[in-house]
Design a protein around this motif. Structure first.
Motif, PDB file in Angstrom:
ATOM      1  N   ALA A  30      74.360  99.862  62.652  1.00 13.16           N
ATOM      2  CA  ALA A  30      75.168  98.734  62.175  1.00 13.16           C
ATOM      3  C   ALA A  30      76.208  98.335  63.219  1.00 13.16           C
ATOM      4  N   TRP A  31      76.839  99.311  63.863  1.00 11.25           N
ATOM      5  CA  TRP A  31      77.839  99.016  64.886  1.00 11.25           C
ATOM      6  C   TRP A  31      77.199  98.302  66.067  1.00 11.25           C
ATOM      7  N   GLY A  32      76.001  98.685  66.410  1.00 12.25           N
ATOM      8  CA  GLY A  32      75.276  98.029  67.502  1.00 12.25           C
ATOM      9  C   GLY A  32      74.982  96.568  67.205  1.00 12.25           C
ATOM     10  N   GLU A  33      74.817  96.229  65.925  1.00 14.84           N
ATOM     11  CA  GLU A  33      74.596  94.835  65.534  1.00 14.84           C
ATOM     12  C   GLU A  33      75.919  94.067  65.418  1.00 14.84           C
ATOM     13  N   LEU A  34      76.971  94.764  64.990  1.00 15.07           N
ATOM     14  CA  LEU A  34      78.243  94.111  64.739  1.00 15.07           C
ATOM     15  C   LEU A  34      79.031  93.837  66.018  1.00 15.07           C
ATOM     16  N   LEU A  35      79.026  94.778  66.933  1.00 14.03           N
ATOM     17  CA  LEU A  35      79.894  94.702  68.109  1.00 14.03           C
ATOM     18  C   LEU A  35      79.610  93.547  69.068  1.00 14.03           C
ATOM     19  N   PRO A  36      78.370  93.260  69.431  1.00 17.33           N
ATOM     20  CA  PRO A  36      78.133  92.247  70.469  1.00 17.33           C
ATOM     21  C   PRO A  36      78.790  90.881  70.237  1.00 17.33           C
ATOM     22  N   PRO A  37      78.759  90.311  69.018  1.00 16.34           N
ATOM     23  CA  PRO A  37      79.364  88.980  68.876  1.00 16.34           C
ATOM     24  C   PRO A  37      80.893  88.987  68.736  1.00 16.34           C
ATOM     25  N   LEU A  38      81.497  90.161  68.579  1.00 14.53           N
ATOM     26  CA  LEU A  38      82.949  90.215  68.410  1.00 14.53           C
ATOM     27  C   LEU A  38      83.659  89.907  69.725  1.00 14.53           C
ATOM     28  N   THR A  39      84.763  89.173  69.608  1.00 16.92           N
ATOM     29  CA  THR A  39      85.542  88.800  70.784  1.00 16.92           C
ATOM     30  C   THR A  39      86.859  89.574  70.802  1.00 16.92           C
ATOM     31  N   LYS A  40      87.597  89.445  71.903  1.00 17.93           N
ATOM     32  CA  LYS A  40      88.926  90.062  71.967  1.00 17.93           C
ATOM     33  C   LYS A  40      89.812  89.515  70.857  1.00 17.93           C
ATOM     34  N   GLN A  44      92.022  91.498  68.126  1.00 18.45           N
ATOM     35  CA  GLN A  44      93.460  91.259  68.018  1.00 18.45           C
ATOM     36  C   GLN A  44      93.831  90.857  66.595  1.00 18.45           C
ATOM     37  N   ALA A  45      93.001  90.043  65.960  1.00 17.87           N
ATOM     38  CA  ALA A  45      93.263  89.652  64.571  1.00 17.87           C
ATOM     39  C   ALA A  45      93.257  90.880  63.670  1.00 17.87           C
ATOM     40  N   TRP A  46      92.319  91.798  63.902  1.00 20.42           N
ATOM     41  CA  TRP A  46      92.273  93.022  63.100  1.00 20.42           C
ATOM     42  C   TRP A  46      93.537  93.854  63.332  1.00 20.42           C
TER      43      TRP A  46
END
Length: 109
Positions: A30-40, A44-46
């Protein structure tokens, strides 16, 4: 075991895993699918949200209230001016503006 992601990510593994090893393997996928499209900016929002929750909780734990929970006699007139409603001599000039807005919005006839 069950593993979830930050709200809004909308990822589900279909339920809890029977063992830690199964949960860990499902997390890696799941992390491998979630991480690629996330931006800085996403990270930062999190962090900003996490920090705000910590500040809010610390205030509550110490018995403080949030600014929005404190009573205030300040009001904003429909014309945009801010005035202290506990000072009638200064606030009466805004009464016609308030009544006109209430009539316009159907609150007052």
């Amino acid at each position: 075991m069950e593993c979830g992601f930050h709200p809004g990510c909308d990822r589900s593994s279909g339920g809890p895993a029977a063992t830690f090893q199964e949960a860990r393997a499902a997390f890696e996928v799941a992390w491998g699918e979630l991480l690629p499209p996330l931006t800085k900016a996403n990270f930062q929002a999190w962090r900003d949200h996490r920090d705000w929750i910590a500040r809010k909780q610390a205030m509550w734990d110490s018995g403080e209230k949030l600014p929005s929970q404190l009573p205030s006699s300040l009001m904003r007139c429909p014309c945009g001016a801010t005035f202290d409603s506990h000072r009638p001599a200064e606030s009466q000039i805004y009464t016609p503006h308030i009544y006109a807005a209430q009539r316009r919005d159907g609150i007052r006839r």
